[in-house]
Enzyme design. Structure first.
Site, short mmCIF file in Angstrom:
data_model
loop_
_atom_site.label_atom_id
_atom_site.label_comp_id
_atom_site.label_asym_id
_atom_site.label_seq_id
_atom_site.Cartn_x
_atom_site.Cartn_y
_atom_site.Cartn_z
N ASP A 80 1.17 -1.34 0.15
CA ASP A 80 0.08 0.17 -0.09
C ASP A 80 0.94 1.07 -0.04
OD1 ASP A 80 -2.72 1.58 0.07
OD2 ASP A 80 -1.70 1.72 2.19
N SER A 81 0.06 2.32 -0.62
CA SER A 81 1.22 3.26 0.04
C SER A 81 1.64 4.34 1.05
CB SER A 81 0.33 4.50 -1.06
OG SER A 81 -0.19 4.55 0.08
N CYS A 106 -4.14 -1.71 -2.25
CA CYS A 106 -4.37 0.07 -2.23
C CYS A 106 -5.37 -0.17 -2.95
CB CYS A 106 -3.33 0.54 -2.42
SG CYS A 106 -2.91 2.41 -2.84
N GLU A 123 -2.80 8.62 7.89
CA GLU A 123 -1.38 8.73 7.75
C GLU A 123 -0.74 10.01 9.11
OE1 GLU A 123 0.75 7.53 6.14
OE2 GLU A 123 -1.16 5.84 5.44
N CYS A 172 -11.00 2.54 -0.42
CA CYS A 172 -9.36 3.49 0.05
C CYS A 172 -9.10 2.30 1.50
CB CYS A 172 -9.55 4.66 0.10
SG CYS A 172 -7.97 5.32 0.78
N HIS A 228 -7.39 3.12 3.03
CA HIS A 228 -6.95 3.16 4.55
C HIS A 228 -8.33 3.96 5.52
CE1 HIS A 228 -3.23 4.50 2.84
NE2 HIS A 228 -3.28 5.51 4.36
N1 DGL Z 1 -4.98 3.33 0.54
C1 DGL Z 1 -4.89 3.39 -0.89
C2 DGL Z 1 -6.31 3.50 -1.09
O1 DGL Z 1 -6.60 1.99 -1.46
C3 DGL Z 1 -4.46 5.24 -1.21
C4 DGL Z 1 -4.59 6.23 -0.50
C5 DGL Z 1 -3.26 6.74 -0.43
O2 DGL Z 1 -2.01 6.87 -0.86
O3 DGL Z 1 -3.82 8.07 -0.76
O4 DGL Z 1 -6.46 3.31 -2.20
#
Ligand code: DGL
Length: 267
Positions: free
Chosen positions: A9-10, A72, A151, A184, A186
């Site tokens: 993931d990011s 992600c 984050e 997402c 997150h």
């Molecule tokens: N967790 C990531 C997703 O599922 C992206 C978050 C990001 O880096 O903008 O899209």
């Protein structure tokens, strides 16, 4: 087969998927890559996200993983097709599993997708859902305030979360959609608040459960499950500062044993 499953993931969001893989498949070892240095991906040009994702997955492949989970949505929307061709190990994303889960849960076939700008612009959820069932109506909304809340470790501050949710979601309160996809990885860290914001009246879908099921099916099909619990620990690779990552990891998954590696790749 005792090689680890690569999960990327990011940032910390993919841990919501890793946690579900660990719950459903406790014998498997996870090699997790969080690209914190370049997070968020969600507001970047898609070509850039594609390039970052390939760099990360090449790294995981060199480490000898037996399959890759793109935990992600933004990276899935940008690079999954490319990655499926690039490697001879299985690569899965989180969008198809999330789409299937929404189809299972929605009664009235009206679904809201909350996601990053890249994922919304890609219309990947709309395509994934309507490929299976064209009756579905999809409304997608970019939520740029949500990833920084997680984050920057502010997801526990109920007041700040409530304000961000209200600013972003207020026009959806009367929506007839019965299902919301957390598009997402997150966002599951905000799931309880999102559910409460809609007074518990909408199904809130997080793709982690269905993604872990897909991992399990693929490993069964390839006879590639780990051979048993061998006391191995998971490995967390963080591109950038691991301090924030470790705080959220310990808060969100206090039960796991892991080793942490901090690396520095990309400009
Ligand atoms: N967790 C990531 C997703 O599922 C992206 C978050 C990001 O880096 O903008 O899209």
């Amino acid at each position: 087969m005792d090689s680890p499953i690569g999960v990327m993931d990011s940032g910390v969001g993919g841990l919501t998927v890793a946690k579900e893989i660990m719950r459903q498949l406790p014998d498997e070892e996870i090699l997790y890559f969080g690209d914190l240095k370049r997070c968020p991906y969600g507001d970047r040009p898609m070509e850039e996200v594609k390039q970052y994702t390939v760099e990360v997955t090449d790294y995981l492949v060199k480490c000898g993983v037996k399959m890759i989970v793109i935990a992600c949505n933004t990276a899935t929307a940008s690079a999954l097709h490319l990655l499926e061709q690039r490697y001879d190990i299985p690569v899965i994303g989180v969008i198809n599993p999330g789409a299937r889960s929404a189809i299972q849960n929605s009664i009235n076939h009206n679904v809201i997708v909350l996601a990053t700008k890249v994922t919304v612009d890609s219309e990947a959820y709309k395509a994934a859902i309507q490929d299976i069932n064209s009756d579905f109506k999809i409304y997608s909304l970019a939520c740029p305030k949500f990833v920084p809340l997680v984050e920057e470790m502010r997801y526990k501050d109920k007041v700040i979360v409530r304000i961000a949710l209200h600013q972003t979601l207020k026009h959806l309160v009367g929506s007839k959609a019965d299902t919301i996809i957390l598009g997402c990885t997150h966002y599951p860290l905000l799931a309880d608040e999102i559910r409460d914001y809609f007074n518990g009246r909408k199904n809130v879908i997080d793709s982690g459960y269905e993604t872990a099921r897909e991992v399990s099916s693929i490993l069964t099909f390839r006879k590639a499950h780990a051979s048993g619990r061998t006391g191995k620990t998971h490995t967390m690779i963080v591109n950038g500062d691991s301090g924030r990552f470790e705080y959220i990891l310990n808060d969100w998954m206090p039960f796991i044993e892991y080793t942490m590696e901090e690396i520095d790749i990309g400009g």
